[in-house]
Motif scaffolding. Structure first.
Motif, PDB file in Angstrom:
ATOM      1  N   LYS A 219       0.454  -1.533   0.143  1.00  0.00           N
ATOM      2  CA  LYS A 219      -0.037   0.131   0.082  1.00  0.00           C
ATOM      3  C   LYS A 219       1.319   1.440   0.024  1.00  0.00           C
ATOM      4  CE  LYS A 219      -3.836  -2.015   2.739  1.00  0.00           C
ATOM      5  NZ  LYS A 219      -4.450  -1.780   3.567  1.00  0.00           N
ATOM      6  N   PHE A 220       1.709   1.112   0.843  1.00  0.00           N
ATOM      7  CA  PHE A 220       2.921   2.425   1.021  1.00  0.00           C
ATOM      8  C   PHE A 220       3.358   2.871  -0.766  1.00  0.00           C
ATOM      9  CE2 PHE A 220       7.193   4.022   1.220  1.00  0.00           C
ATOM     10  CZ  PHE A 220       7.036   5.414   2.283  1.00  0.00           C
TER      11      PHE A 220
ATOM     12  N   ILE B  75       6.503  12.190   0.431  1.00  0.00           N
ATOM     13  CA  ILE B  75       6.514  10.973   0.959  1.00  0.00           C
ATOM     14  C   ILE B  75       6.435  10.764   2.270  1.00  0.00           C
ATOM     15  CG2 ILE B  75       8.788   9.654   1.365  1.00  0.00           C
ATOM     16  CD1 ILE B  75       6.910   9.364  -1.785  1.00  0.00           C
ATOM     17  N   SER B  76       6.807  12.426   3.305  1.00  0.00           N
ATOM     18  CA  SER B  76       7.272  12.903   4.473  1.00  0.00           C
ATOM     19  C   SER B  76       6.174  12.789   4.787  1.00  0.00           C
ATOM     20  CB  SER B  76       7.667  13.825   4.925  1.00  0.00           C
ATOM     21  OG  SER B  76       7.871  14.313   5.869  1.00  0.00           O
ATOM     22  N   ALA B  77       5.086  13.059   4.609  1.00  0.00           N
ATOM     23  CA  ALA B  77       3.225  12.679   5.780  1.00  0.00           C
ATOM     24  C   ALA B  77       3.099  11.804   4.985  1.00  0.00           C
ATOM     25  CB  ALA B  77       2.608  13.887   4.553  1.00  0.00           C
ATOM     26  N   LEU B  78       3.195  10.262   4.428  1.00  0.00           N
ATOM     27  CA  LEU B  78       3.168  10.045   3.421  1.00  0.00           C
ATOM     28  C   LEU B  78       3.393   8.815   4.613  1.00  0.00           C
ATOM     29  CD1 LEU B  78       1.156   7.652   1.714  1.00  0.00           C
ATOM     30  CD2 LEU B  78       3.127   7.681   0.993  1.00  0.00           C
ATOM     31  N   CYS B  79       4.662   8.482   4.857  1.00  0.00           N
ATOM     32  CA  CYS B  79       5.741   8.087   5.742  1.00  0.00           C
ATOM     33  C   CYS B  79       4.779   7.935   7.565  1.00  0.00           C
ATOM     34  CB  CYS B  79       6.786   8.392   6.140  1.00  0.00           C
ATOM     35  SG  CYS B  79       7.806   7.682   4.301  1.00  0.00           S
TER      36      CYS B  79
ATOM     37  N   PRO C  48      13.547   7.007   6.244  1.00  0.00           N
ATOM     38  CA  PRO C  48      14.796   6.438   5.554  1.00  0.00           C
ATOM     39  C   PRO C  48      14.232   4.825   5.193  1.00  0.00           C
ATOM     40  CG  PRO C  48      15.437   7.550   7.125  1.00  0.00           C
ATOM     41  CD  PRO C  48      14.058   8.123   7.365  1.00  0.00           C
ATOM     42  N   THR C  49      13.141   4.201   5.722  1.00  0.00           N
ATOM     43  CA  THR C  49      12.873   2.984   5.950  1.00  0.00           C
ATOM     44  C   THR C  49      11.110   3.033   4.159  1.00  0.00           C
ATOM     45  OG1 THR C  49      12.400   2.637   8.332  1.00  0.00           O
ATOM     46  CG2 THR C  49      11.031   0.852   6.675  1.00  0.00           C
ATOM     47  N   GLY C  50      10.529   4.092   4.841  1.00  0.00           N
ATOM     48  CA  GLY C  50      10.487   4.695   3.497  1.00  0.00           C
ATOM     49  C   GLY C  50      10.850   4.810   2.020  1.00  0.00           C
ATOM     50  N   TYR C  51      12.053   5.149   2.185  1.00  0.00           N
ATOM     51  CA  TYR C  51      13.122   5.572   0.690  1.00  0.00           C
ATOM     52  C   TYR C  51      13.549   4.006   0.622  1.00  0.00           C
ATOM     53  CZ  TYR C  51      12.177  10.102   0.468  1.00  0.00           C
ATOM     54  OH  TYR C  51      11.301  11.836   0.214  1.00  0.00           O
TER      55      TYR C  51
END
Length: 111
Positions: free
Chosen positions: A14-15, A26-30, A38-41
């Protein structure tokens, strides 16, 4: 009403799908997913490198290289008399070996 249950893999998928959309912060989504940036990226980088959602699964934690591993060719089988050669053991470990107790132990130990 029961709680929704989802696996870690479902959340990662989903992410990545939401992060792949144009104009997404991306910051708000994380923050919404409760993960660090860093995990999201990291997940996005893995997905973009391979291009498949299956790459988002957990990877093996086994080390690829162990520098101080015991070599496969060690002293050999302890029940083999040739591996108990006193000169070989003594030269390898700088000690003298009394073969009497060792041989008695090996003869009496179950095979």
């Amino acid at each position: 009403m029961p709680w929704k249950s989802s696996s870690v893999m479902d959340e990662r998928i989903k992410f990545v799908i939401r992060a792949s959309c144009k104009g997404v912060n991306i910051s708000a989504l994380c923050q919404d997913f409760g993960i660090s940036r860093p995990t999201g990226y990291h997940w996005l980088k893995r997905y973009r490198a391979i291009g498949s959602l299956s790459c988002l699964g957990d990877l093996s934690r086994r080390p690829r290289h162990v520098p101080n591993r015991t070599p496969e060719t060690g002293l050999g089988d302890p029940s083999d008399d040739s591996s108990l050669d006193e000169s070989r053991l003594g030269s390898r470990f700088s000690l003298s070996v009394n073969r009497g107790p060792l041989n008695r132990y090996l003869r009496n130990s179950p095979a």
